[in-house]
Scaffold this active site. Structure first.
Site, PDB file in Angstrom:
ATOM      1  N   HIS A 207       0.815  -1.199   0.000  1.00  0.00           N
ATOM      2  CA  HIS A 207       0.000   0.000   0.000  1.00  0.00           C
ATOM      3  C   HIS A 207       0.859   1.263   0.000  1.00  0.00           C
ATOM      4  O   HIS A 207       2.049   1.228   0.325  1.00  0.00           O
ATOM      5  CB  HIS A 207      -0.990   0.012   1.169  1.00  0.00           C
ATOM      6  CG  HIS A 207      -0.354  -0.040   2.513  1.00  0.00           C
ATOM      7  ND1 HIS A 207       0.176  -1.183   3.049  1.00  0.00           N
ATOM      8  CD2 HIS A 207      -0.155   0.928   3.443  1.00  0.00           C
ATOM      9  CE1 HIS A 207       0.664  -0.937   4.241  1.00  0.00           C
ATOM     10  NE2 HIS A 207       0.486   0.337   4.515  1.00  0.00           N
ATOM     11  N   ARG A 222      -3.611   3.058  13.893  1.00  0.00           N
ATOM     12  CA  ARG A 222      -3.419   1.759  13.243  1.00  0.00           C
ATOM     13  C   ARG A 222      -3.032   0.709  14.265  1.00  0.00           C
ATOM     14  O   ARG A 222      -2.191   0.948  15.138  1.00  0.00           O
ATOM     15  CB  ARG A 222      -2.314   1.860  12.191  1.00  0.00           C
ATOM     16  CG  ARG A 222      -2.273   0.661  11.261  1.00  0.00           C
ATOM     17  CD  ARG A 222      -1.086   0.709  10.327  1.00  0.00           C
ATOM     18  NE  ARG A 222       0.100   0.158  10.962  1.00  0.00           N
ATOM     19  CZ  ARG A 222       1.344   0.316  10.507  1.00  0.00           C
ATOM     20  NH1 ARG A 222       1.557   1.032   9.415  1.00  0.00           N
ATOM     21  NH2 ARG A 222       2.359  -0.220  11.138  1.00  0.00           N
TER      22      ARG A 222
HETATM   23  C1  SIN Z   1      -2.238   5.417   5.389  1.00  0.00           C
HETATM   24  O1  SIN Z   1      -2.052   6.344   6.166  1.00  0.00           O
HETATM   25  O2  SIN Z   1      -3.094   5.464   4.498  1.00  0.00           O
HETATM   26  C2  SIN Z   1      -1.409   4.172   5.490  1.00  0.00           C
HETATM   27  C3  SIN Z   1      -0.397   4.272   6.559  1.00  0.00           C
HETATM   28  C4  SIN Z   1       0.412   2.998   6.656  1.00  0.00           C
HETATM   29  O3  SIN Z   1       1.372   2.841   5.931  1.00  0.00           O
HETATM   30  O4  SIN Z   1       0.059   2.139   7.432  1.00  0.00           O
END
Ligand code: SIN
Length: 248
Positions: A207, A222
């Site tokens: 991601h 997170r």
């Molecule tokens: C995010 O902030 O969209 C992802 C952050 C991450 O790398 O966990």
């Protein structure tokens, strides 16, 4: 990936949801929340010089046993932008030619925390043991322990080089694999609303957090779930392992 809207979770509820997938991982470098070491704060504002997830990556792949799932909930989102882009590493692997699949499947890559620990958090050593930045070796193609499917497992955020190759060979191969893995046909782009929750499987998904909203605020939390040591098992050994739908 799984996405949920309108989830007003406390940090305790967020952690409890994460624990349904396994034991929670404690990030050794990222800013934790007071009383909640398992919760990483994701925050960007007008004073930010870097953001979490700026490079394509799978979470904490410098660990010997990197996180399996990550669960991100955003509370504050910018008026425009701030999406997260996900890419299926099953799809990326499966789109390679048979010859390239065979070639990369035998290789091992080195993953280091230096870019995150030093460049993002300004640390000079691993806070877990004071012994330098964490470095781990992982197969370039990993077999998903639950589905048995093969997924590309190198990423720009953590992978430094391919073992047993000349530096220029390693660089050229990694550049090719990164370029390939970022093709739009392997991607899904998620647009956040306040209280959205995203769950992703780091074992088969990369991601990237898109920072196109400076100087606006983006804020959330997170939780990551402890994973297993990555391994590669040739497909012919997969008899009996269930195949599931690709993450798209
Ligand atoms: C995010 O902030 O969209 C992802 C952050 C991450 O790398 O966990």
């Amino acid at each position: 990936m799984l996405f949920f809207r309108e989830q007003r979770l406390s940090l305790e509820q967020h952690k409890a949801f994460g624990r349904r997938f396994g034991e929670l991982h404690v990030h050794p470098a990222a800013p934790a929340t007071a009383l909640h070491p398992e919760v990483v704060t994701i925050h960007t504002d007008e004073s930010s010089r870097q953001i979490a997830g700026y490079h394509w990556h799978t979470d904490v792949s410098c660990d010997a046993e990197p996180p399996s799932a990550s669960i991100l909930r955003l509370e504050t989102v910018p008026v425009t932008g701030g999406d997260t882009i996900f890419a299926s590493m099953y799809a990326a692997y499966e789109a390679l030619s048979d010859a390239m699949q065979r070639f990369v499947s035998g290789l091992t890559a080195v993953h280091s925390g230096i870019r995150v620990y030093r460049d993002r958090y300004g640390m000079t050593e691993n806070p877990r043991d004071g012994a330098g930045y964490p470095v781990s070796e992982h197969p370039v193609v990993r077999t998903h322990p639950a589905t048995g499917r093969q997924a590309l497992y190198v990423n720009d955020g953590f992978t430094t080089h391919i073992k047993d190759m000349n530096p220029d060979e390693s660089r050229a191969l990694l550049d090719f694999l990164y370029e390939h893995a970022r093709k739009p046909q392997f991607q899904y782009r998620f647009h956040w609303e306040p209280d959205s929750v995203a769950v992703w499987d780091n074992r088969c998904v990369q991601h990237l957090a898109v920072w196109d909203y400076f100087p606006q605020v983006r804020h959330g939390y997170r939780v990551t779930v402890q994973g297993d040591r990555p391994f590669y098992r040739a497909s012919s050994d997969r008899a009996g392992v269930p195949r599931t739908q690709a993450v798209s």
